[in-house]
Design a protein around this motif. Structure first.
Motif, PDB file in Angstrom:
ATOM      1  N   ASP B 172       0.838  -1.205   0.000  1.00 51.65           N
ATOM      2  CA  ASP B 172       0.000   0.000   0.000  1.00 51.65           C
ATOM      3  C   ASP B 172       0.865   1.243   0.000  1.00 51.65           C
ATOM      4  O   ASP B 172       1.835   1.336   0.748  1.00 51.65           O
ATOM      5  CB  ASP B 172      -0.886   0.034   1.255  1.00 51.65           C
ATOM      6  N   TYR B 173       0.470   2.199  -0.823  1.00 51.87           N
ATOM      7  CA  TYR B 173       1.134   3.500  -0.866  1.00 51.87           C
ATOM      8  C   TYR B 173       0.061   4.551  -0.604  1.00 51.87           C
ATOM      9  O   TYR B 173      -1.060   4.410  -1.098  1.00 51.87           O
ATOM     10  CB  TYR B 173       1.740   3.752  -2.254  1.00 51.87           C
ATOM     11  N   VAL B 174       0.406   5.572   0.154  1.00 54.64           N
ATOM     12  CA  VAL B 174      -0.627   6.554   0.471  1.00 54.64           C
ATOM     13  C   VAL B 174      -0.259   7.978   0.077  1.00 54.64           C
ATOM     14  O   VAL B 174       0.908   8.367   0.086  1.00 54.64           O
ATOM     15  CB  VAL B 174      -0.989   6.549   1.990  1.00 54.64           C
ATOM     16  N   ILE B 179      -5.092   6.294  -1.918  1.00 57.44           N
ATOM     17  CA  ILE B 179      -4.239   5.146  -1.626  1.00 57.44           C
ATOM     18  C   ILE B 179      -4.013   4.393  -2.925  1.00 57.44           C
ATOM     19  O   ILE B 179      -4.886   4.353  -3.786  1.00 57.44           O
ATOM     20  CB  ILE B 179      -4.886   4.226  -0.553  1.00 57.44           C
ATOM     21  N   SER B 181      -2.643   0.643  -4.272  1.00 57.34           N
ATOM     22  CA  SER B 181      -2.286  -0.695  -3.785  1.00 57.34           C
ATOM     23  C   SER B 181      -1.860  -1.576  -4.929  1.00 57.34           C
ATOM     24  O   SER B 181      -2.455  -1.537  -6.008  1.00 57.34           O
ATOM     25  CB  SER B 181      -3.488  -1.353  -3.108  1.00 57.34           C
ATOM     26  N   CYS B 220      -4.645   4.744   7.244  1.00 61.42           N
ATOM     27  CA  CYS B 220      -3.466   5.095   6.433  1.00 61.42           C
ATOM     28  C   CYS B 220      -3.697   6.252   5.474  1.00 61.42           C
ATOM     29  O   CYS B 220      -2.793   7.073   5.289  1.00 61.42           O
ATOM     30  CB  CYS B 220      -2.955   3.878   5.683  1.00 61.42           C
ATOM     31  N   ASN B 221      -4.884   6.318   4.868  1.00 67.29           N
ATOM     32  CA  ASN B 221      -5.089   7.418   3.911  1.00 67.29           C
ATOM     33  C   ASN B 221      -6.171   8.379   4.383  1.00 67.29           C
ATOM     34  O   ASN B 221      -6.707   9.143   3.603  1.00 67.29           O
ATOM     35  CB  ASN B 221      -5.431   6.884   2.509  1.00 67.29           C
TER      36      ASN B 221
END
Lengths: 188, 432, 63
Positions: B172-174, B179, B181, B220-221
């Motif tokens: 996962d990148y935020v 986000i 994924s 996370c986001n």
């Protein structure tokens, strides 16, 4: 003999019997597109004249054959309702066998860099309407999908001894301005 | 030649229990559960076949009932499938829920729910760019978490072959509220892009009864509620400081540069007469109180002089008492010259009402230890001047100090939220 | 200013107080007003010298 453009197109609906039962076929069909669906892409009008249904280990998808009003042809890919329009281009610098090509490998077509995302081993499930004559009687086909950092999309078709290249881009359903679509019960 | 066909929903008979099941996803559905016996069925071919008989799991009721429809980007989507997935970390399982949304023209979308936080997800068509950070759709995404996700409980329909327990590698990148994924299985890596949604928004979208479960913790986001506030606050702070400085300059310009009184005197330490002096009366004018500053200077050289000064209102007899020490010493020490003291001083008297005033000055000078009488008895000349209007530098600092808490608090609250967010990440070196 | 209306109001109030302070010569350090000596101070300055100012020891009248 095709009455539209005069080229020799030999596929007809009769081929449905060759690859699957007509009855099953109708039940299986979830695509909103049908033969004679019309639309617009890059400011050019097109009509849907043919179709190939492919099936592979993880599902299936449709390739709709489009005839544009300027006489050119293209393909509308419908994979779980992800839409892409591509046209055939001369394939240069492509290895003859897909075995050497793996996800992550890059190619440059035109001025854009493409990256291989998936190698799909599929087979014909059915055909419909008018198709370029190379598309008859293919059982096992290998497709390699390539994507970019923009919305461009390309496919390498290894069904023939000579690999074929199709380049285009992903489109939003509404951008195609499709008419004469199939309606779905409960969704009108 | 197919005409204006109306595609009817497909119905199948469950091979396990014989119950009838309607497929909401038409032939897109490859795997589904029987609504009667909860068996997992393969529906990829014309006939349904059993994948797993009667899943022995506690039934989980999806928060969004299957069949419910909601509009996203003005397109209605129907919830057709639900699954619970999990990752394992230090022997502990972390569960989250996912929904499959479907529209017959627009295709598939997904919702993910964890601890009351929701994400609306769409598979991407564009490849993100980058090695560690990812650039996608004009945003920069920061890696948040790597995990192996497994499928647990499933109910409903899925456009892929479901294998319960199947593992995929997820990253996962935020870029809050977004986000990105990636999910990697044997065949390929697929990317999807998501956007944060609150439970209230989901409940409103699907017109669900009751209230959404509250969100716990920072996701996370999840967008930071203080986003942009520290910057706006500090900009406002800067503006106020600038205005205060401008006010100070403007008021300073109104102070008359000429003194309201100026006098010269001399002090003779040896004289027998009283050396204190009183000035003539002078006016401190205006309609309101003002600050007044009294400056004194003396011709001291290797010498000092102390002036006890009183500013007295002739009519009210109110007196302001203060002292000013004037001195000047210099010398050369080991080749280095030094100097000490100031031969002029200034005192600000605050809130002096207008009126008639005079000043009284008492000069003093004591003999230093070891100093000669002759030196101590030098006559010293001095001048005293009274000016109306004085700039109080201290006030500016007080104003700045009092203006600081709001932007600092805003910044602290922003940081606190981000720290909570990144505390959940397994891929950061700390909050940023 | 739209984003932090409370801060805007607070800061504006602070600035107004500051302006008032500058206008009236307000300050917090400095000599305070004291009811001075008798009216005759002007005529006899030495007699009314403040006993608390200055540096000790100092001359407080006399020799």
């Amino acid at each position: 003999m095709c009455e539209f453009c005069g080229s020799i197109l030999v596929r007809t609906d009769l081929d449905l019997k060759k690859v699957g039962t007509v009855a099953d076929f109708a039940l299986e069909d979830a695509s909103p597109i049908q033969i004679n669906t019309e639309g617009v892409h890059d400011q050019k009008a097109f009509v849907v004249v043919g179709r190939i249904i492919y099936e592979w280990d993880q599902g299936g998808w449709n390739e709709w054959y489009l005839m544009f009003n300027d006489g050119s042809f293209g393909w509308l890919s419908d994979a779980q309702l992800e839409w892409a329009v591509t046209k055939q281009y001369a394939a240069q610098g492509i290895p003859n066998s897909p075995d050497q090509i793996h996800p992550g490998k890059t190619f440059t077509f035109g001025s854009t860099d493409f990256e291989v995302t998936v190698v799909t081993h599929a087979h014909y499930k059915g055909v419909e309407g008018q198709l370029p004559f190379e598309y008859w009687d293919k059982q096992r086909v290998t497709f390699i999908d390539l994507r970019t950092h923009t919305r461009e999309f390309a496919t390498l078709d290894f069904s023939d001894p000579q690999p074929q290249l199709y380049v285009g881009r992903f489109v939003e359903f509404e951008d195609l301005r499709l008419t004469n679509l199939r309606q779905f019960e409960g969704w009108t | 030649m197919p005409g204006q066909t109306l595609v009817k929903t497909r119905a199948i008979t469950c091979p396990n229990c014989g119950g009838g099941v309607t497929l909401r996803g038409y032939s897109h559905t490859l795997t589904m559960t029987c609504s009667s016996c909860h068996s997992l069925l393969d529906t990829s071919s014309g006939e349904a076949s059993i994948l797993k008989k009667v899943q022995k799991q506690t039934k989980i009721e999806p928060l969004i009932p299957l069949g419910a429809r909601g509009k996203f980007d003005n397109v209605p989507y129907e919830a057709i499938g639900f699954q619970q997935r999990y990752t394992t970390s230090d022997g502990e399982h972390f569960f989250w829920q996912e929904y499959v949304l479907f529209h017959p023209y627009k295709g598939f979308r997904y919702l993910s729910e964890y601890n009351g936080h929701w994400i609306y997800i769409r598979p991407t068509e564009v490849l993100p760019a980058g090695q560690y950070y990812q650039t996608f759709d004009g945003h920069m995404y920061r890696p948040f978490q790597k995990a192996v996700a497994r499928t647990g409980y499933v109910v409903g329909e899925f456009p892929w072959r479901v294998v319960v327990g199947e593992a995929v590698a997820m990253v996962d990148y935020v870029s809050p509220p977004y986000i990105l994924s990636s999910e990697k299985n044997a065949n390929e890596t697929t990317w999807s892009a998501g956007r944060y949604m609150t439970g209230e928004e989901i409940w409103k979208t699907f017109n669900l009864s009751g209230t959404a479960p509250p969100a716990t913790g920072v996701y996370c986001n999840q967008p930071n509620p203080m986003e942009g506030k520290p910057r706006a606050s500090f900009r406002l702070f800067g503006l106020f400081v600038l205005l205060a400085l401008i006010l100070m300059i403007v008021f300073g310009a109104t102070h008359k540069s000429d003194p309201v009184y100026k006098g010269s005197f001399s002090f003779d330490p040896a004289a027998q007469t009283d050396q204190s002096v009183v000035s003539p009366t002078f006016d401190i004018g205006g309609s309101h109180t003002t600050a007044v500053h009294v400056e004194s200077r003396a011709g001291v050289s290797q010498n000092w002089l102390y002036l006890q000064i009183a500013l007295v209102n002739k009519d009210t007899n109110v007196a302001y008492d203060f002292g000013e020490t004037l001195s000047y010493y210099s010398g050369v020490d080991d080749g280095e010259s030094w100097q000490e003291g100031s031969s002029n001083q200034s005192t600000i008297v605050h809130r002096v009402p207008p009126g008639h005033y005079y000043i009284r000055i008492d000069p003093e000078r004591d003999r230093e230890a070891g100093e000669s009488v002759q030196s101590a008895n030098r006559v010293v000349g001095y001048q005293v001047a009274v000016f109306q209007g004085a700039t109080n530098i201290g006030l500016i600092f007080i104003v700045i100090l009092l203006l600081l808490p709001p932007p600092v608090i805003a910044w602290w609250r922003y940081r606190n939220f981000e720290n909570q967010r990144w505390a959940e990440s397994d891929m950061s070196g700390g909050g940023e | 200013m739209r984003r932090s209306p409370i801060f805007a109001a607070y800061g504006a109030t602070l600035l107004m107080l500051f302006a008032a302070a500058e206008y009236t010569g307000y300050g917090f350090m400095g000599p305070s007003a004291a009811r001075g000596g008798p009216k005759t101070i002007r005529d006899n300055p030495g007699a009314s010298r403040s006993h608390y100012g200055g540096i000790a020891p100092r001359y407080v009248g006399g020799k």
